[in-house]
Design a protein around this motif. Structure first.
Motif, PDB file in Angstrom:
ATOM      1  N   ALA A 309      48.295  45.753  45.429  1.00 38.45           N
ATOM      2  CA  ALA A 309      49.614  45.752  46.074  1.00 38.45           C
ATOM      3  C   ALA A 309      49.955  44.401  46.688  1.00 38.45           C
ATOM      4  O   ALA A 309      51.133  44.091  46.897  1.00 38.45           O
ATOM      5  CB  ALA A 309      49.679  46.843  47.142  1.00 38.45           C
ATOM      6  N   GLN A 310      48.946  43.583  46.990  1.00 41.57           N
ATOM      7  CA  GLN A 310      49.183  42.250  47.559  1.00 41.57           C
ATOM      8  C   GLN A 310      49.461  41.211  46.478  1.00 41.57           C
ATOM      9  O   GLN A 310      49.887  40.090  46.786  1.00 41.57           O
ATOM     10  CB  GLN A 310      47.969  41.774  48.384  1.00 41.57           C
ATOM     11  N   ALA A 311      49.212  41.544  45.216  1.00 45.21           N
ATOM     12  CA  ALA A 311      49.270  40.556  44.137  1.00 45.21           C
ATOM     13  C   ALA A 311      50.697  40.104  43.870  1.00 45.21           C
ATOM     14  O   ALA A 311      51.659  40.879  43.989  1.00 45.21           O
ATOM     15  CB  ALA A 311      48.650  41.133  42.866  1.00 45.21           C
ATOM     16  N   GLN A 312      50.822  38.841  43.492  1.00 45.61           N
ATOM     17  CA  GLN A 312      52.120  38.255  43.147  1.00 45.61           C
ATOM     18  C   GLN A 312      52.077  37.577  41.774  1.00 45.61           C
ATOM     19  O   GLN A 312      53.104  37.491  41.098  1.00 45.61           O
ATOM     20  CB  GLN A 312      52.523  37.223  44.205  1.00 45.61           C
ATOM     21  N   ALA A 313      50.922  37.088  41.363  1.00 41.70           N
ATOM     22  CA  ALA A 313      50.795  36.337  40.118  1.00 41.70           C
ATOM     23  C   ALA A 313      50.817  37.282  38.912  1.00 41.70           C
ATOM     24  O   ALA A 313      50.513  38.474  39.032  1.00 41.70           O
ATOM     25  CB  ALA A 313      49.498  35.525  40.127  1.00 41.70           C
ATOM     26  N   PRO A 314      51.135  36.767  37.734  1.00 42.06           N
ATOM     27  CA  PRO A 314      51.144  37.624  36.536  1.00 42.06           C
ATOM     28  C   PRO A 314      49.754  38.085  36.101  1.00 42.06           C
ATOM     29  O   PRO A 314      49.631  39.086  35.399  1.00 42.06           O
ATOM     30  CB  PRO A 314      51.784  36.731  35.470  1.00 42.06           C
ATOM     31  N   TYR A 315      48.710  37.374  36.542  1.00 50.24           N
ATOM     32  CA  TYR A 315      47.337  37.776  36.208  1.00 50.24           C
ATOM     33  C   TYR A 315      46.529  37.914  37.489  1.00 50.24           C
ATOM     34  O   TYR A 315      46.690  37.122  38.429  1.00 50.24           O
ATOM     35  CB  TYR A 315      46.674  36.749  35.278  1.00 50.24           C
ATOM     36  N   VAL A 316      45.672  38.924  37.526  1.00 44.43           N
ATOM     37  CA  VAL A 316      44.851  39.158  38.719  1.00 44.43           C
ATOM     38  C   VAL A 316      43.383  39.235  38.298  1.00 44.43           C
ATOM     39  O   VAL A 316      43.027  39.932  37.352  1.00 44.43           O
ATOM     40  CB  VAL A 316      45.266  40.454  39.451  1.00 44.43           C
ATOM     41  N   LEU A 317      42.561  38.479  39.003  1.00 42.72           N
ATOM     42  CA  LEU A 317      41.128  38.478  38.749  1.00 42.72           C
ATOM     43  C   LEU A 317      40.447  39.285  39.856  1.00 42.72           C
ATOM     44  O   LEU A 317      40.395  38.838  41.009  1.00 42.72           O
ATOM     45  CB  LEU A 317      40.573  37.052  38.732  1.00 42.72           C
ATOM     46  N   PHE A 318      39.953  40.475  39.513  1.00 44.45           N
ATOM     47  CA  PHE A 318      39.161  41.242  40.465  1.00 44.45           C
ATOM     48  C   PHE A 318      37.740  40.681  40.441  1.00 44.45           C
ATOM     49  O   PHE A 318      37.049  40.727  39.416  1.00 44.45           O
ATOM     50  CB  PHE A 318      39.160  42.730  40.105  1.00 44.45           C
ATOM     51  N   LEU A 319      37.316  40.139  41.582  1.00 52.96           N
ATOM     52  CA  LEU A 319      36.026  39.481  41.689  1.00 52.96           C
ATOM     53  C   LEU A 319      35.246  40.095  42.833  1.00 52.96           C
ATOM     54  O   LEU A 319      35.743  40.161  43.968  1.00 52.96           O
ATOM     55  CB  LEU A 319      36.232  37.984  41.926  1.00 52.96           C
ATOM     56  N   ASP A 320      34.031  40.566  42.566  1.00 51.76           N
ATOM     57  CA  ASP A 320      33.204  41.122  43.629  1.00 51.76           C
ATOM     58  C   ASP A 320      32.789  40.020  44.596  1.00 51.76           C
ATOM     59  O   ASP A 320      32.811  38.825  44.258  1.00 51.76           O
ATOM     60  CB  ASP A 320      31.970  41.808  43.049  1.00 51.76           C
ATOM     61  N   ASP A 321      32.376  40.425  45.805  1.00 54.16           N
ATOM     62  CA  ASP A 321      32.074  39.440  46.853  1.00 54.16           C
ATOM     63  C   ASP A 321      30.683  38.849  46.748  1.00 54.16           C
ATOM     64  O   ASP A 321      30.254  38.106  47.637  1.00 54.16           O
ATOM     65  CB  ASP A 321      32.268  40.065  48.242  1.00 54.16           C
ATOM     66  N   ASP A 322      29.951  39.147  45.662  1.00 54.57           N
ATOM     67  CA  ASP A 322      28.592  38.621  45.505  1.00 54.57           C
ATOM     68  C   ASP A 322      28.404  38.019  44.119  1.00 54.57           C
ATOM     69  O   ASP A 322      27.399  38.256  43.452  1.00 54.57           O
ATOM     70  CB  ASP A 322      27.553  39.719  45.762  1.00 54.57           C
ATOM     71  N   VAL A 323      29.395  37.235  43.687  1.00 49.75           N
ATOM     72  CA  VAL A 323      29.395  36.683  42.328  1.00 49.75           C
ATOM     73  C   VAL A 323      29.565  35.164  42.385  1.00 49.75           C
ATOM     74  O   VAL A 323      30.365  34.645  43.174  1.00 49.75           O
ATOM     75  CB  VAL A 323      30.544  37.299  41.492  1.00 49.75           C
ATOM     76  N   LEU A 324      28.823  34.465  41.545  1.00 48.22           N
ATOM     77  CA  LEU A 324      28.980  33.019  41.351  1.00 48.22           C
ATOM     78  C   LEU A 324      29.633  32.787  39.994  1.00 48.22           C
ATOM     79  O   LEU A 324      29.193  33.364  38.988  1.00 48.22           O
ATOM     80  CB  LEU A 324      27.618  32.327  41.380  1.00 48.22           C
ATOM     81  N   VAL A 325      30.671  31.951  39.952  1.00 52.21           N
ATOM     82  CA  VAL A 325      31.345  31.689  38.681  1.00 52.21           C
ATOM     83  C   VAL A 325      31.291  30.199  38.370  1.00 52.21           C
ATOM     84  O   VAL A 325      31.396  29.354  39.257  1.00 52.21           O
ATOM     85  CB  VAL A 325      32.811  32.180  38.711  1.00 52.21           C
ATOM     86  N   GLU A 326      31.133  29.881  37.081  1.00 55.22           N
ATOM     87  CA  GLU A 326      31.099  28.492  36.651  1.00 55.22           C
ATOM     88  C   GLU A 326      32.498  27.868  36.767  1.00 55.22           C
ATOM     89  O   GLU A 326      33.511  28.571  36.729  1.00 55.22           O
ATOM     90  CB  GLU A 326      30.573  28.413  35.222  1.00 55.22           C
ATOM     91  N   PRO A 327      32.583  26.543  36.904  1.00 54.36           N
ATOM     92  CA  PRO A 327      33.868  25.885  37.208  1.00 54.36           C
ATOM     93  C   PRO A 327      34.978  26.094  36.182  1.00 54.36           C
ATOM     94  O   PRO A 327      36.146  25.992  36.529  1.00 54.36           O
ATOM     95  CB  PRO A 327      33.481  24.398  37.283  1.00 54.36           C
ATOM     96  N   ASP A 328      34.627  26.406  34.928  1.00 48.15           N
ATOM     97  CA  ASP A 328      35.669  26.558  33.908  1.00 48.15           C
ATOM     98  C   ASP A 328      35.991  28.024  33.614  1.00 48.15           C
ATOM     99  O   ASP A 328      36.792  28.321  32.735  1.00 48.15           O
ATOM    100  CB  ASP A 328      35.247  25.878  32.605  1.00 48.15           C
ATOM    101  N   LEU A 329      35.388  28.955  34.342  1.00 46.25           N
ATOM    102  CA  LEU A 329      35.470  30.356  33.946  1.00 46.25           C
ATOM    103  C   LEU A 329      36.887  30.914  34.045  1.00 46.25           C
ATOM    104  O   LEU A 329      37.367  31.567  33.117  1.00 46.25           O
ATOM    105  CB  LEU A 329      34.510  31.218  34.774  1.00 46.25           C
TER     106      LEU A 329
END
Length: 496
Positions: A309-329
């Motif tokens: 409900a807070q989202a505004q962008a056309p795409y939303v990334l649901f990301l858990d709070d214990d995840v590391l992502v690489e810089p290009d992901l």
């Protein structure tokens, strides 16, 4: 109940009452305003965290309301104040609701069932405590005003008279709180948690917000400067969240809007030193970060519903709070979903502590050789077994064995992806989003799986390899997993 009977019942053994005294609340409010640090309450109990949360939020609201009245600043600063006030009002009401839930749970333990003719109080204990908090602020600031010698004797006297009135009002209100809790403990009075449902804060309920996506007279809808909103649910993991946020700092896609929904019972992640340090870095990089204290907890599906409900962008990334992502992901996920036009693209989490644990029997992978298409997957179907590929470090072993790199990315069929999933927001909402949260008890799991299965059946979904997402491998915050959303709500999947 006769008046004499009610009085006799109300004087029952005080050991059976909820041990919360209005005098303690008043002292707590005044102590926090005097020193900035919350004083230790006389009786440690779970409701004190919500009394403090409510009072701190009201204090922040008071400051922001003062700032919003300035006439010497640009209009955009007043707009910022207004949006901050809206967010703080939501936090204030969430704290009152959580406080009432907490007190009612305690009353169930000390009181027998309310008498049939027990009076229903239209004002809850939490609402009275909220009013006491506001009165504490008025008293604090009126006392300061009554001591402003430079304002003149007449001003000081007027403020002193108002101060005396406010003190008398608080004394009366404190007595009302004590009476309500005493009578509720004895079963001669009762109250309920009244949900506020602040419609103006909900983009799905405020017509001035949801009309953004409906162009009128050919006008283009309002656009957000961010292509992706990163939506992060968190609960009592400030250090893990700080690590996750750090991994978003240098994303090659550029600026992101990051929205955090905090349901922590023992900590406020926004106040964490580690998190605040990372937020400063993110802001310097151009990322926008929002924190929402979203309580009480009604389950993960409801928390994801709130985030969406807070989202505004056309795409939303649901990301858990214990995840590391690489810089290009994020850039790779966005490129894939735009090219395919599907409902979601996920990056399954790799647990590198299992790097030496090879499981070839779980490493079967089905690549998409053509465009990603809608696909129906049901629990325990043959396709359901695809989830094994995401266990331990299986995906890491597969991408290593095949020599895949970000430049040689492949898409593959999934049952579901946990922890890091990019959705086309419109397609997720068209599939129902997380509206189903009301059909689940607060303790449940698989809410992300159920949403993905519905999107996949309508618009298709896939995983990317190499993954680029790594699990911090912390203990789950959902220990009870006997209510699994895809199984409980299976008929909704089969009806499609």
């Amino acid at each position: 109940m006769a008046e004499g009977t009610a009085a006799a019942t109300a004087s029952a053994d005080s050991a059976s009452r909820v041990e919360l005294q209005a005098a303690s609340v008043v002292a707590f409010h005044d102590g926090l305003l005097a020193g900035g640090d919350a004083p230790s309450p006389a009786e440690p109990a779970p409701w004190w965290q919500w009394i403090e949360e409510n009072h701190r939020t009201n204090t922040a609201l008071w400051r922001e309301e003062d700032r919003a009245r300035r006439t010497d600043v640009p209009d955009d600063e007043i707009v910022r104040c207004k949006r901050t006030i809206d967010a703080l009002n939501q936090r204030r009401n969430d704290a009152v609701e959580a406080l009432d839930d907490c007190l009612l749970a305690a009353l169930e333990r000390v009181a027998s069932a309310p008498a049939p003719d027990a009076r229903l109080s239209s004002e809850t204990a939490g609402a009275i405590i909220d009013r006491l908090s506001i009165l504490a602020l008025k008293i604090h600031h009126m006392r300061q005003a009554s001591q402003r010698r430079e304002a003149g004797a007449e001003h000081m006297q007027r403020c002193a008279d108002k101060l005396a009135t406010l003190v008398a009002q608080r004394t009366d209100l404190a007595a009302c709180l004590d009476r309500l809790l005493d009578e509720a403990s004895c079963g001669v009075a009762r109250f309920r948690t009244y949900r506020q449902f602040k419609m103006y804060n909900d983009p799905s309920l405020n017509p001035e917000l949801y009309r953004r996506s409906r162009p009128e007279n050919g006008a283009a809808p309002a656009k957000t400067p961010f292509a992706v909103d990163v939506l992060i649910p968190t609960c009592d993991r400030p250090a893990a969240l700080a690590v996750t946020l750090t991994s978003l700092f240098a994303q090659s896609i550029g600026a992101l809007r990051i929205v955090v929904s905090d349901q922590g019972a023992t900590s406020n992640v926004e106040a964490s030193s580690e998190v605040r340090a990372v937020v400063r870095l993110l802001a310097a990089k151009g990322h926008a970060v929002e924190f929402h204290r979203h309580l009480p907890r009604r389950g993960l599906a409801e928390q994801r519903h709130f985030l969406l409900a807070q989202a505004q962008a056309p795409y939303v990334l649901f990301l858990d709070d214990d995840v590391l992502v690489e810089p290009d992901l994020v850039e790779r996920l966005l490129k894939a979903i735009r090219e395919q036009g599907c409902g979601f693209v996920g990056s399954a989490l790799i647990g590198l502590s299992h790097a030496a644990d090879r499981r070839p029997h779980q490493q079967r992978i089905e690549f998409w050789d053509g465009p990603v298409e809608p696909e129906e997957v049901l629990p325990d179907s043959p396709e359901w077994a695809r989830h094994q590929l995401h266990s331990a470090a299986n995906l890491y072993h597969v991408q290593t064995n095949l020599g895949l790199t970000p430049g040689r990315q492949r898409l593959y069929r999934v049952a579901w992806v946990g922890g890091c999933v990019l959705f086309d927001r419109a397609k997720l909402e068209a599939a129902g989003g997380f509206e189903f949260w009301r059909e689940l008890p607060p303790e449940h799991c698989g809410e992300d799986v159920f949403a993905q299965l519905r999107v996949m059946a309508r618009d298709g979904g896939c995983g990317i390899i190499p993954s680029g997402a790594y699990h911090q491998e912390l203990a789950t915050t959902v220990p009870r997993r006997d209510v699994d959303a895809p199984r409980v709500l299976r008929t909704k999947l089969e009806a499609r």
